[in-house]
Write a protein that holds these residues in place. Structure first.
Motif, mmCIF file in Angstrom:
data_model
loop_
_atom_site.group_PDB
_atom_site.id
_atom_site.type_symbol
_atom_site.label_atom_id
_atom_site.label_comp_id
_atom_site.label_asym_id
_atom_site.label_seq_id
_atom_site.Cartn_x
_atom_site.Cartn_y
_atom_site.Cartn_z
ATOM 1 N N THR A 195 0.841 -1.207 0.000
ATOM 2 C CA THR A 195 0.000 0.000 0.000
ATOM 3 C C THR A 195 0.874 1.254 0.000
ATOM 4 O O THR A 195 0.614 2.211 -0.737
ATOM 5 C CB THR A 195 -0.920 0.026 1.239
ATOM 6 O OG1 THR A 195 -1.751 -1.138 1.222
ATOM 7 C CG2 THR A 195 -1.791 1.279 1.247
ATOM 8 N N GLY A 196 1.926 1.225 0.820
ATOM 9 C CA GLY A 196 2.862 2.347 0.867
ATOM 10 C C GLY A 196 3.535 2.563 -0.470
ATOM 11 O O GLY A 196 3.698 3.704 -0.923
ATOM 12 N N ILE A 244 2.389 1.757 -3.493
ATOM 13 C CA ILE A 244 1.424 2.292 -4.454
ATOM 14 C C ILE A 244 1.150 3.772 -4.185
ATOM 15 O O ILE A 244 1.091 4.593 -5.110
ATOM 16 C CB ILE A 244 0.109 1.482 -4.409
ATOM 17 C CG1 ILE A 244 0.369 0.058 -4.916
ATOM 18 C CG2 ILE A 244 -0.979 2.159 -5.253
ATOM 19 C CD1 ILE A 244 -0.792 -0.899 -4.713
ATOM 20 N N LEU A 245 1.015 4.135 -2.912
ATOM 21 C CA LEU A 245 0.810 5.543 -2.557
ATOM 22 C C LEU A 245 2.013 6.393 -2.959
ATOM 23 O O LEU A 245 1.855 7.529 -3.411
ATOM 24 C CB LEU A 245 0.561 5.677 -1.048
ATOM 25 C CG LEU A 245 -0.858 5.407 -0.539
ATOM 26 C CD1 LEU A 245 -0.902 5.504 0.968
ATOM 27 C CD2 LEU A 245 -1.856 6.368 -1.177
ATOM 28 N N ALA A 246 3.216 5.821 -2.788
ATOM 29 C CA ALA A 246 4.432 6.544 -3.178
ATOM 30 C C ALA A 246 4.430 6.829 -4.673
ATOM 31 O O ALA A 246 4.764 7.932 -5.114
ATOM 32 C CB ALA A 246 5.675 5.745 -2.789
ATOM 33 N N LEU A 284 1.770 7.048 -6.629
ATOM 34 C CA LEU A 284 0.756 8.073 -6.891
ATOM 35 C C LEU A 284 1.278 9.464 -6.535
ATOM 36 O O LEU A 284 1.070 10.435 -7.268
ATOM 37 C CB LEU A 284 -0.513 7.770 -6.077
ATOM 38 C CG LEU A 284 -1.344 6.567 -6.537
ATOM 39 C CD1 LEU A 284 -2.470 6.289 -5.545
ATOM 40 C CD2 LEU A 284 -1.912 6.817 -7.929
ATOM 41 N N GLY A 285 1.983 9.542 -5.396
ATOM 42 C CA GLY A 285 2.553 10.823 -4.975
ATOM 43 C C GLY A 285 3.570 11.348 -5.958
ATOM 44 O O GLY A 285 3.571 12.539 -6.299
ATOM 45 N N LEU A 338 0.916 12.448 -0.177
ATOM 46 C CA LEU A 338 0.783 11.021 -0.490
ATOM 47 C C LEU A 338 2.074 10.260 -0.183
ATOM 48 O O LEU A 338 2.040 9.148 0.353
ATOM 49 C CB LEU A 338 0.412 10.842 -1.967
ATOM 50 C CG LEU A 338 -1.037 11.180 -2.343
ATOM 51 C CD1 LEU A 338 -1.211 11.147 -3.862
ATOM 52 C CD2 LEU A 338 -2.009 10.215 -1.681
ATOM 53 N N CYS A 388 2.373 9.885 3.568
ATOM 54 C CA CYS A 388 1.465 8.831 4.017
ATOM 55 C C CYS A 388 2.029 7.449 3.695
ATOM 56 O O CYS A 388 1.892 6.509 4.493
ATOM 57 C CB CYS A 388 0.093 8.992 3.355
ATOM 58 S SG CYS A 388 -0.847 10.414 3.937
ATOM 59 N N ALA A 389 2.660 7.334 2.518
ATOM 60 C CA ALA A 389 3.255 6.055 2.112
ATOM 61 C C ALA A 389 4.313 5.598 3.106
ATOM 62 O O ALA A 389 4.348 4.432 3.519
ATOM 63 C CB ALA A 389 3.863 6.189 0.712
#
Length: 293
Positions: free
Chosen positions: A122-123, A125-127, A129-130, A269, A272-273
């Motif tokens: 999840t981290g 994927i968020l990275a 996206l960021g 993002l 958060c990652a």
């Protein structure tokens, strides 16, 4: 404590790489991309060898082979990124290079048959996206440059993965020296083959190449190798992906780039990652348990 020291070193590495975006733009005004790569790896190898010459006593056949593998992957990644940049935009080049953060956990799955940690995935994927918000000009056109840059991401992912694997049994400083040596060898073979033997010795040019060599190469890859002795490859990839964030910070500070809402969303993002991968949301679990009690 060693675990957190490793993660601090990875953060420092990402900050140094982030600053390198600005310096690289200066270096490329005076040198070809292949000359920059060759210069930084050669100087990096020489600096490490002079400072840590006693570590050369630890050289053996096994560490030389491991350093050869890492040096090849590192050079391959840089070349694919450099050539890819000639056919695609810098924003897409930066984004696609950062895709390595998602590739790393799948390499671990294939090699070790190790279950992918859902928080780290999840981290990752968020990275991505960021980084997309930070750098990507949302275009759907795909060209050869994009494909080459994606190959660069794969090479970087394998370099991170095998660094984590090899450093468990080898001295990280010696491994870094050997890696730099072979990366320099591959670099100079290409430079000589292309006939790019005329180098600028202007102060600005030399200063830029020295910064890239000493900080972005020598210190950064030394820190990366040492740090990966104390943390897993997926978490390392996520932390290292923050170089895009730091590149934005230095561009805003040094190049007066305008800070946009999209950049702020990207930065949040990425933060958060890292929090999800690092804490696995344990603080939320703790609160839930406290409520039940």
């Amino acid at each position: 404590m060693r675990k957190y020291m490793g993660e601090i070193m990875l953060c420092i590495t990402a900050i140094i790489w982030g600053s390198g975006f600005v310096v690289s733009s200066i270096a490329l005004e005076h040198y070809t991309p292949y000359q920059v790569i060759a210069g930084r790896f050669l100087i990096g190898f020489l600096v490490l060898s002079i400072i840590f010459y006693k570590k050369l006593k630890l050289l053996n056949r096994e560490i030389i082979i491991k350093g050869l593998v890492l040096g090849f992957l590192l050079y391959l990644a840089f070349v694919l990124q450099t050539v890819g940049l000639q056919y695609t935009t810098p924003s897409k080049n930066a984004f696609l290079t950062a895709v390595n953060v998602v590739i790393v956990p799948f390499i671990a799955l294939l090699v070790y048959k190790r279950r992918i940690d859902k928080f780290e995935l999840t981290g990752a994927i968020l990275a991505i996206l960021g980084i997309g918000f930070l750098s990507l000009q949302f275009s759907t056109n795909i060209n050869i440059g994009d494909v080459l840059t994606l190959g660069c991401a794969v090479a970087f992912a394998y370099q991170i993965f095998y660094t984590a694997k090899y450093v468990k049994d080898e001295d990280p400083i010696t491994l870094t020296i050997v890696q730099m040596f072979f990366a320099a060898v591959f670099s100079w073979i290409v430079v000589l083959a292309k006939g790019e033997i005329n180098f600028s010795f202007e102060m600005e040019a030399v200063s830029a190449i020295l910064y890239l060599a000493i900080f972005s190469t020598t210190l950064a890859y030394l820190f990366q190798t040492i740090a990966q002795k104390f943390t897993n490859e997926t978490k390392a990839a996520i932390i290292l992906s923050t170089e895009s964030f730091w590149g934005m910070v230095f561009s805003v500070i040094l190049l007066s780039e305008v800070l946009t809402t999209r950049m702020i969303i990207g930065a949040v993002l990425i933060l958060c990652a890292i929090m999800i991968a690092e804490t696995k949301l344990s603080f939320l679990k703790k609160k839930s348990v406290e409520k039940l009690i």
